[in-house]
Design a protein around this motif. Structure first.
Motif, PDB file in Angstrom:
ATOM      1  N   GLN A 147       0.854  -1.196   0.000  1.00  0.00           N
ATOM      2  CA  GLN A 147       0.000   0.000   0.000  1.00  0.00           C
ATOM      3  C   GLN A 147       0.880   1.232   0.000  1.00  0.00           C
ATOM      4  OE1 GLN A 147      -2.998   0.588   2.940  1.00  0.00           O
ATOM      5  NE2 GLN A 147      -4.192  -1.202   2.340  1.00  0.00           N
ATOM      6  N   LEU A 148       0.607   2.165  -0.893  1.00  0.00           N
ATOM      7  CA  LEU A 148       1.377   3.397  -0.963  1.00  0.00           C
ATOM      8  C   LEU A 148       0.417   4.577  -0.876  1.00  0.00           C
ATOM      9  CD1 LEU A 148       3.806   2.581  -3.907  1.00  0.00           C
ATOM     10  CD2 LEU A 148       4.350   2.563  -1.488  1.00  0.00           C
ATOM     11  N   PRO A 149       0.872   5.666  -0.208  1.00  0.00           N
ATOM     12  CA  PRO A 149       0.011   6.852  -0.160  1.00  0.00           C
ATOM     13  C   PRO A 149       0.015   7.556  -1.518  1.00  0.00           C
ATOM     14  CG  PRO A 149       2.089   7.295   0.945  1.00  0.00           C
ATOM     15  CD  PRO A 149       2.115   5.842   0.566  1.00  0.00           C
ATOM     16  N   MET A 150      -1.086   8.201  -1.814  1.00  0.00           N
ATOM     17  CA  MET A 150      -1.180   8.941  -3.066  1.00  0.00           C
ATOM     18  C   MET A 150      -1.973  10.213  -2.753  1.00  0.00           C
ATOM     19  SD  MET A 150      -3.223   7.757  -6.441  1.00  0.00           S
ATOM     20  CE  MET A 150      -2.461   7.860  -8.024  1.00  0.00           C
ATOM     21  N   TRP A 151      -1.353  11.359  -3.087  1.00  0.00           N
ATOM     22  CA  TRP A 151      -2.036  12.622  -2.850  1.00  0.00           C
ATOM     23  C   TRP A 151      -2.675  13.077  -4.154  1.00  0.00           C
ATOM     24  CZ3 TRP A 151       2.536  11.353  -0.516  1.00  0.00           C
ATOM     25  CH2 TRP A 151       2.546  11.396   0.910  1.00  0.00           C
ATOM     26  N   LEU A 152      -3.866  13.592  -4.029  1.00  0.00           N
ATOM     27  CA  LEU A 152      -4.590  14.042  -5.214  1.00  0.00           C
ATOM     28  C   LEU A 152      -4.873  15.532  -5.065  1.00  0.00           C
ATOM     29  CD1 LEU A 152      -7.260  11.209  -5.136  1.00  0.00           C
ATOM     30  CD2 LEU A 152      -5.182  11.212  -6.491  1.00  0.00           C
ATOM     31  N   ARG A 153      -4.844  16.232  -6.142  1.00  0.00           N
ATOM     32  CA  ARG A 153      -5.194  17.660  -6.125  1.00  0.00           C
ATOM     33  C   ARG A 153      -6.278  17.906  -7.159  1.00  0.00           C
ATOM     34  NH1 ARG A 153      -3.817  22.322  -9.006  1.00  0.00           N
ATOM     35  NH2 ARG A 153      -4.198  24.205  -7.782  1.00  0.00           N
ATOM     36  N   GLY A 154      -7.379  18.493  -6.727  1.00  0.00           N
ATOM     37  CA  GLY A 154      -8.497  18.750  -7.644  1.00  0.00           C
ATOM     38  C   GLY A 154      -8.067  19.656  -8.780  1.00  0.00           C
ATOM     39  N   PRO A 155      -8.381  19.327  -9.998  1.00  0.00           N
ATOM     40  CA  PRO A 155      -8.000  20.180 -11.139  1.00  0.00           C
ATOM     41  C   PRO A 155      -8.566  21.584 -10.981  1.00  0.00           C
ATOM     42  CG  PRO A 155      -8.808  18.059 -11.904  1.00  0.00           C
ATOM     43  CD  PRO A 155      -9.055  18.103 -10.438  1.00  0.00           C
ATOM     44  N   ASP A 156      -7.854  22.554 -11.573  1.00  0.00           N
ATOM     45  CA  ASP A 156      -8.229  23.966 -11.397  1.00  0.00           C
ATOM     46  C   ASP A 156      -9.523  24.310 -12.103  1.00  0.00           C
ATOM     47  OD1 ASP A 156      -6.140  24.895  -9.764  1.00  0.00           O
ATOM     48  OD2 ASP A 156      -4.756  24.731 -11.449  1.00  0.00           O
ATOM     49  N   GLU A 157      -9.897  23.535 -13.097  1.00  0.00           N
ATOM     50  CA  GLU A 157     -11.114  23.854 -13.849  1.00  0.00           C
ATOM     51  C   GLU A 157     -12.269  23.055 -13.268  1.00  0.00           C
ATOM     52  OE1 GLU A 157     -12.557  23.995 -18.517  1.00  0.00           O
ATOM     53  OE2 GLU A 157     -10.700  23.005 -17.985  1.00  0.00           O
ATOM     54  N   GLU A 158     -13.409  23.739 -13.087  1.00  0.00           N
ATOM     55  CA  GLU A 158     -14.552  23.018 -12.516  1.00  0.00           C
ATOM     56  C   GLU A 158     -15.174  22.105 -13.576  1.00  0.00           C
ATOM     57  OE1 GLU A 158     -18.186  24.869 -11.613  1.00  0.00           O
ATOM     58  OE2 GLU A 158     -17.940  26.492 -13.055  1.00  0.00           O
ATOM     59  N   GLY A 159     -15.895  21.096 -13.099  1.00  0.00           N
ATOM     60  CA  GLY A 159     -16.564  20.180 -14.027  1.00  0.00           C
ATOM     61  C   GLY A 159     -16.157  18.741 -13.756  1.00  0.00           C
ATOM     62  N   VAL A 160     -16.524  17.860 -14.724  1.00  0.00           N
ATOM     63  CA  VAL A 160     -16.215  16.436 -14.577  1.00  0.00           C
ATOM     64  C   VAL A 160     -14.945  16.143 -15.372  1.00  0.00           C
ATOM     65  CG1 VAL A 160     -17.025  14.096 -15.015  1.00  0.00           C
ATOM     66  CG2 VAL A 160     -18.648  15.851 -14.318  1.00  0.00           C
ATOM     67  N   HIS A 161     -13.995  15.511 -14.724  1.00  0.00           N
ATOM     68  CA  HIS A 161     -12.705  15.221 -15.370  1.00  0.00           C
ATOM     69  C   HIS A 161     -12.506  13.710 -15.419  1.00  0.00           C
ATOM     70  CE1 HIS A 161     -11.354  19.439 -14.959  1.00  0.00           C
ATOM     71  NE2 HIS A 161     -12.116  19.402 -13.866  1.00  0.00           N
ATOM     72  N   GLU A 162     -12.142  13.232 -16.588  1.00  0.00           N
ATOM     73  CA  GLU A 162     -11.737  11.822 -16.717  1.00  0.00           C
ATOM     74  C   GLU A 162     -10.232  11.796 -16.791  1.00  0.00           C
ATOM     75  OE1 GLU A 162     -13.368   9.444 -19.796  1.00  0.00           O
ATOM     76  OE2 GLU A 162     -15.356   9.332 -18.902  1.00  0.00           O
ATOM     77  N   ILE A 163      -9.618  11.149 -15.827  1.00  0.00           N
ATOM     78  CA  ILE A 163      -8.151  11.146 -15.789  1.00  0.00           C
ATOM     79  C   ILE A 163      -7.690   9.701 -15.955  1.00  0.00           C
ATOM     80  CG2 ILE A 163      -6.157  11.621 -14.336  1.00  0.00           C
ATOM     81  CD1 ILE A 163      -8.063  13.904 -13.166  1.00  0.00           C
TER      82      ILE A 163
END
Length: 1427
Positions: free
Chosen positions: A1025-1041
């Motif tokens: 198990q590894l930690p993973m930090w996420l940062r919300g994209p600057d543009e609002e809306g639905v993002h598929e990454i």
């Protein structure tokens, strides 16, 4: 009608021939039986005369008879029963079938090409047999016996005595009232005496002497010596003698007794058996003939015979045919004997029969002429002389209601008819016509309708046969005759004869339409066989017309086939339907096609032609049927039943191809690998690829690019030629030109699309894939032998079967079938194999709605299912690359069903724990990723690649920079934090970090991120198990990454180098803060440390969050800077609030002082200004990670834009260096990170979210934003066409950039007190600080002369003077700060603007001076007070 072997004249002549009876002694019959023949059969092949015959008519004119034929028959004293005749006709038609390999006629009519048999031998056989089997009747004499042969053997003790006995017997048969059958032409029948001599055993001298005696007694023209059996049976066995009898015996005409011994019955206990097969027959009487019974008599008590009787007795004729063909005929006869028999018949006809007929005609003619009297008509007066013995006159009404009256034998009307028939038999058609015509009038006058119809019929035939055709064929005679026979006399047999003759005549005149109408008119319910044959001939009439009537042909063929079927003639019925099918096929007449195919299937099945039956039923099912569901269900059950019977014949044969359900081969999808695991609580498995996902070409291309990117990084910038993008799911859109790779022990799922075209459900059971496998060891380069699917192959490839698969009516449904390869090699998926069945009671199931019943549990099959296969044949894409491919139609290969099974590879599974689905823009959230190796071999080189590396991070390279766990700090923050000293608030806390620590700027692709596995290897079965930090994209809306995880096996494989795992994260972001920042040079050039070059930073923070997300307020907890050249020094906020809070739609302004830091090429300096009591260490993960990633993505974006101008840059490079130096003055490299907390109320609980926003400041005075502003689209303008200039204008520095070259600052007291009474001039010392912002040496000129822009300025600022030099020239080195002491002189009190000095600057090697203009931006005001 169909073509016939004989011409119409030959047919009619052979239908009506002089009949001769044969009466043989027992010994004579024994002699002929040595050849397996009766006497009548012995002479039959020789009964046609080969030469012309002459005779004289009543007027003594010579009349020539050509091609005359006579018929010699045994005497039969009982008329045949109608049932027996029907049985005979049925068998005759049944055995006559189209010859094998017969070339059919091809008739082209319109757009039809029809294969039709030109001849119909079964019809000709029927017709011949029908005419010969007609019983003799009293109203005509054509089939009455003209003569009788009395045959005795020479070996008898007293042949003459025997002749006498036979003669008496014949007389008794003809004249005794005991016998009403057979009929005789005239009372004085010609008797012809034949002595039969067996050459092999008899004495020739004795025979000759007896013959001499006979000649004296009977005359030379009344007797004959016939010598036979010359051949000794044991001699010349190898000598081949032709057998002319077989063709006559096999026709089984009425005189052929052999085939009907089964149907012969003994009618009287005292009578003997009929001589049937002859050789072993018991003979009790001195005479060999039993005249009481007829060979066609049946043992049915009634004379009827229905179709079931036909079926029971259908083989009798074949059996007799076999016995006939197996027994040689004429074994004791030589060719000389053949000639003798031929000579005998000729002698009999020339010397006996014809003179007798000629004499009879004369006698009849003389009788009639002698009684003519005074009447004008040749025969009209005869009635007077013969009327005495006529039956009493009847009234007209009585006559019309009966079929006419009966004449006594000696009636003159019958004498005319008798003469006409005799003339007709010897081809004297003119005289015959004349007599028939006269008789017809007499019969009609008497209303004797049966006699009249007979006369009309023969008059019409005689008129047609007259040589030279003096009169047209009177078809209306025939019409009247047929109508009379059928409607008045109710005699269908005579009506049928009429129709057969007339249709043949009309056909010869090409009057096909009339012939067809005639044939159709006689079809009736009383005889299916007759109706079938006539309808078939009518169909041939329609197709033989000048303009063929194809559809009428087909329709009547169907009708004929139906009647053949009712008559038990299955083969003929099938043939008719097949011929009609050619017309209806493929013309959209689907219901007609279904009916025909169904009937063909039924008849073929009855005839055990199972392949044809299967084919016909198959057609019914696969065409888009318009039948109702119940009918389709019946068709399906019939098909399954027939198919089952067909497959039982060859149980070990190859599996047959099934027609249902339809398979859309191109829609077949192939998936390699295990099914995706479902989410377990907070654990969410990587989405990867599954068959439930729709194909998206854009997304597919993105995954391919990501894989190419990571492979390129692994291979130091190049993609190997052997690289094959990983395709987990192959379908019609994917690139299937290469053999796909599958891994041993991992399932291969094939999705097959089935469509049920029927309106009834189909049930497939035991459904599985059919495959072929060739084992290969790719490491050893050794090939194995190919294995087909069998019972012992489960150790190579495991096959999963679906027990029950129901497809509802007209439904398209997919089945997913799995294979489990257990060996390496080449696999070829060939198709599917299954049992096809129907569901019992598909319309309703126990009274419930069928759709409910069929969805659940087990389906009730009707027990009828067949096993078969369907192949998956996929056509590849059409090729369109080369010229040759474009001009022709060529298709490339499609190899999705031919995977190569490679060696074992590691298999990674990835699970995401606490992975969010919604974030605020810029929000930081910590999640965990679990990596599991579920294979049996270790994996290494784990990397992840994404188009959005700024979205996530696994932390820095060193453990010191990465927080250990979320619980290590207050509020479970994702950041690394330390508690701060309250005194240090609003001043910067410094730290530094290298970009290399965070994987940025190392030359690699920023999108490819190494996953920090412990020991860089994941062992089989291990998980991490590894930690993973996420940062919300600057543009609002639905993002598929998209995340692509790349990994390799420790062992290198030849076929598969790496594997990948896909994951698509869907994040919905909502608005949070919007930040804009500006930097400008501070006018205070000296800082606390005495160094120049400091700036002011203005940060404008706005809460643009909408209240729907439940965010109460945002707190700005820290502002950090990171740069190689600048750092924040302190906050210069006016407000005393410790924390900056922003409610919805509020805005805060922050101001900071920034100073230049020590130059460091490697490390970035991080300066944190904390607003709370906890410092977030911005140089640690995850804050620094996201900063560096945003930096690299920003760099990437600007780099792409600037790259387009590279070509222009080279031209003006020399000038650019100067400009670049000047531009650098206005550039800053300062990045701001605003860290915030958001207080959210959710489910009456308060949550604290945290996040960060980045602003990159590049230019002094230019506003920068945390998220790029959307550019408004320009309004539509007219299109202008112009030629672009090739020579670019050299760029000049803008005035704005030039003004930043030198920064000036005036230092003076804000207010100055002076006593103007004591001293009128007030002198104030002013220091002018000059700072060179560039790295180059700059020449500076200061001009102190006033240059007021307007009179207003003088009024506002007042007037003062600078003392001393008015101009100074200085040279400043790079980054140098110079202090110039000046003195200002004032004469009045007031407020003055000291910002009047003008500063000009130029680079040392340039000519042009540039004026700097900071002073204009901010006035330097001084207050002069008087004391």
């Amino acid at each position: 009608m169909a073509q016939c072997v004989q011409s119409v004249q030959e047919f009619i002549q052979d239908s009506f021939v002089p009949l001769v009876a044969a009466l043989c002694s027992e010994e004579a019959e024994r002699l002929t039986r040595r050849n397996n023949l009766s006497f009548a059969e012995l002479v039959r092949p020789f009964c046609r005369l080969t030469s012309e015959v002459h005779m004289r008519d009543p007027n003594n004119q010579l009349h020539i008879i050509k091609n005359l034929k006579i018929a010699v028959n045994n005497i039969i004293t009982h008329p045949p029963q109608p049932g027996a005749i029907r049985k005979l006709l049925h068998d005759v038609v049944s055995v006559s079938q189209p010859a094998e390999g017969l070339v059919a006629n091809v008739i082209t009519a319109g757009d039809y090409d029809l294969n039709i048999s030109a001849t119909t031998p079964w019809f000709e056989s029927y017709r011949e047999c029908f005419l010969q089997s007609m019983p003799a009747s009293d109203h005509e004499f054509l089939n009455h016996y003209v003569a009788c042969m009395l045959v005795v053997s020479s070996s008898e003790p007293d042949p003459v005595e025997q002749f006498l006995k036979l003669s008496q017997e014949q007389h008794r048969i003809q004249h005794s009232s005991e016998y009403s059958y057979p009929k005789w032409f005239i009372p004085n029948t010609l008797k012809y005496y034949v002595l039969l001599h067996d050459v092999s055993t008899g004495e020739e001298q004795r025979a000759d002497s007896i013959y001499e005696e006979m000649k004296q007694r009977y005359g030379t023209q009344g007797c004959y010596l016939l010598k036979i059996n010359s051949r000794v049976s044991n001699r010349g066995a190898d000598e081949q003698i032709p057998d002319p009898w077989s063709q006559y015996l096999q026709k089984n005409t009425i005189q052929n007794q052999d085939s009907y011994e089964d149907y012969t019955v003994v009618s009287n206990k005292n009578t003997d058996h009929l001589i049937s097969d002859g050789i072993d027959s018991e003979i009790k009487d001195g005479l060999s003939n039993n005249f009481k019974t007829h060979p066609l008599q049946l043992d049915h008590p009634s004379g009827s015979l229905d179709s079931t009787d036909y079926m029971k007795a259908s083989t009798s004729l074949q059996d007799s045919k076999k016995s006939n063909s197996g027994t040689p005929h004429g074994a004791c006869l030589t060719l000389t004997d053949h000639d003798r028999i031929r000579q005998f018949i000729q002698e009999f006809t020339f010397r006996g029969l014809l003179p007798h007929i000629e004499k009879t005609i004369r006698q009849l003619n003389d009788q009639l002429i002698s009684r003519k009297g005074l009447s004008r008509s040749l025969f009209s007066a005869t009635k007077k002389w013969f009327s005495g013995s006529k039956v009493p006159e009847k009234s007209i009404n009585e006559l019309k209601n009966t079929s006419g009256l009966l004449y006594p034998p000696e009636a003159p009307e019958l004498q005319i008819r008798k003469m006409a028939d005799l003339c007709f038999l010897v081809q004297h058609y003119e005289l015959a016509y004349s007599c028939y015509h006269t008789a017809k009038k007499d019969f009609l006058n008497d209303q004797a309708m049966l006699y009249a119809a007979g006369a009309l019929e023969m008059a019409a035939v005689s008129a047609f046969l007259q040589p030279g055709a003096p009169r047209p064929y009177p078809a209306h005679y025939m019409e009247t005759a047929i109508q009379t026979y059928r409607d008045i006399c109710k005699n269908m047999v005579l009506a049928e004869r009429c129709v057969l003759l007339s249709a043949e005549i009309l056909k010869s005149q090409s009057k096909y339409s009339e012939a067809a109408a005639l044939l159709i008119r006689l079809t009736s319910e009383d005889s299916d066989l007759r109706s079938a044959l006539l309808l078939e001939q009518a169909a041939h009439c329609f197709i033989n017309m000048k303009s063929p009537m194809v559809r009428k042909f087909a329709f009547h063929m169907i009708l004929a086939g139906h009647r053949f079927s009712k008559a038990g003639q299955k083969k003929h019925a099938l043939r008719c339907y097949c011929q009609a099918m050619q017309v209806y096929k493929g013309k959209g007449w689907s219901l007609a096609e279904d009916h025909i195919n169904f009937t063909i299937g039924r008849q073929s099945f009855t005839l055990r032609q199972l392949d044809n039956a299967v084919s016909a039923f198959r057609h019914i099912l696969i065409n888009d049927s318009k039948q109702p569901p119940a009918q389709q269900g019946a068709f399906l059950r019939e098909y399954l039943y027939v198919y089952k019977n067909a497959t039982q014949l060859s149980p070990d044969g190859p599996l047959p191809q099934l027609p249902l359900p339809y398979i859309n081969s191109s829609a077949t999808r192939v998936f390699f690998g295990h099914d995706r695991r479902p989410a377990e609580g907070e654990k969410q498995a990587a989405t990867h690829v599954s068959l439930d996902q729709e194909y998206d070409s854009e997304s597919s291309q993105q995954w391919k690019e990501l894989e190419e990117q990571v492979v390129s990084v692994i291979n130091k910038g190049t993609i190997p030629s052997s690289f094959q993008p990983t395709q987990f799911c192959l379908n019609r859109y994917s690139d299937n030109s290469k053999f796909p790779l599958a891994v041993i022990e991992e399932p291969i799922t094939v999705e097959v699309s089935f469509r049920n075209p029927l309106k009834v459900p189909l049930l497939l059971t035991d459904l599985s894939l059919l495959w072929k496998f060739q084992p290969k060891d790719f490491s050893a380069k050794h090939d194995g032998e190919t294995k087909e699917q069998g019972t012992c192959d489960e150790d190579m490839v495991g096959t999963e079967a679906i027990a029950e698969f129901l497809i509802n009516s007209e439904e398209t449904k997919v089945a997913r079938l799995k294979l489990f390869p257990h060996q390496t090699g080449e696999l070829h998926i060939l198709g599917v194999v299954y049992n096809l069945g129907s569901v019992q009671g598909a319309v309703s199931l126990d009274g419930i709605d069928p759709s409910i019943g069929l969805q659940t549990g087990k389906f009730v099959s009707n027990g009828l299912s067949v096993r078969g296969r369907q192949d998956l044949e996929i056509q590849g894409p059409r090729l369109n690359n080369t010229k040759e491919e474009k001009t022709s139609i060529k298709y490339g290969p499609d190899r999705r069903l031919d995977p190569i099974i490679t060696e074992e590879m590691p298999l990674l599974e990835v699970f995401f724990i606490n992975f969010p689905t919604g974030l605020l823009c810029g929000e930081i959230r910590k999640a965990y990723v679990e990596f599991v190796n579920v294979s049996k071999c270790p994996l290494t080189a784990l990397k992840v690649v994404s188009k959005h590396p700024e979205f996530f991070t696994f932390g820095g390279n060193t453990a010191a920079l990465t927080p250990l766990s979320p619980s290590a700090s207050e509020n479970c923050s994702a950041y690394k934090t330390v508690v701060t000293d309250p005194t240090s608030v609003r001043t910067a806390l410094l730290s530094s970090a290298s970009s290399a620590d965070f994987g940025v700027g190392t030359g690699g692709s920023p999108e490819v991120i190494q996953v920090p596995l412990p020991d860089a290897v994941l062992l089989p079965g291990a998980s991490v198990q590894l930690p993973m930090w996420l940062r919300g994209p600057d543009e609002e809306g639905v993002h598929e990454i998209n995340f692509l995880f790349y990994y390799e096996s420790i062992k290198k494989h030849s076929k598969m180098c790496h594997r990948v795992l896909r994951h698509t994260a869907v994040i919905c972001t909502s608005r949070s803060l919007h930040i804009r920042a500006t930097v400008c040079r501070s006018n205070a050039l000296g800082d606390e440390e005495g160094r120049g070059d400091n700036m002011l930073l203005f940060v404008d923070v706005e809460n643009i969050n909408t209240s729907e997300t439940g965010v109460k307020e945002f707190h700005i907890v820290q502002v950090s800077s990171n740069s190689k050249h600048w750092k924040l020094q302190k906050s210069v906020n006016i407000s005393g609030d410790k924390d900056t809070k922003l409610a919805s739609r509020e805005r805060a302004k922050l101001c900071f002082k920034a100073v230049r830091c020590k130059n460091s090429e490697e490390n970035y300096t991080f300066a944190d200004i904390v607003f709370g009591n906890e410092q977030i260490i911005s140089s640690a993960s995850p804050c620094a990670d996201f900063f560096f990633q945003s930096l690299s993505s920003e760099f990437k974006r600007t780099h792409v834009q600037s790259h387009t101008h590279a070509s222009q840059r080279a031209v003006k490079q020399s000038f650019d260096e100067t400009v670049r130096l000047i531009q650098k003055c206005s550039e800053v490299d300062l990045n701001i990170v605003v860290l915030w907390k958001a207080y959210v109320v959710e489910d009456s609980k308060q949550l604290i979210l945290e996040g960060q926003h980045h602003v990159a400041l590049n230019t002094v005075g230019k506003e920068a934003f945390s998220f790029p502003q959307k550019q408004e689209l320009p309004e539509t303008v007219l299109l202008k066409f112009f030629r672009p200039e090739n020579t670019p204008v050299p760029a000049r520095p803008t005035p704005e950039q030039l003004s930043n070259l030198i920064k000036t600052s005036l230092h003076y007291p804000e207010s100055f007190n002076h006593s103007f009474h004591q001293k009128s001039l007030c002198l104030v010392p002013v220091t002018l600080l000059l700072s060179n912002c560039s790295q180059a040496v700059v020449d500076v000129m200061i001009d102190l002369r006033h240059k007021p822009t307007s009179s207003e300025a003088l009024e506002i600022h007042g007037s003062f003077t600078w003392l001393g030099q008015t101009q100074y020239k200085l040279q400043l080195k790079g980054q140098e700060v110079y202090s110039l002491q000046l003195k200002a002189c004032f004469v009045h009190t007031g407020v003055y603007n000291l910002g009047t000095p003008r500063v000009f600057a130029k680079l040392v090697d340039q000519v042009t001076l540039f004026e700097t203009s900071q002073q204009n931006s901010m006035p330097a005001l001084i207050i002069i007070n008087n004391i």
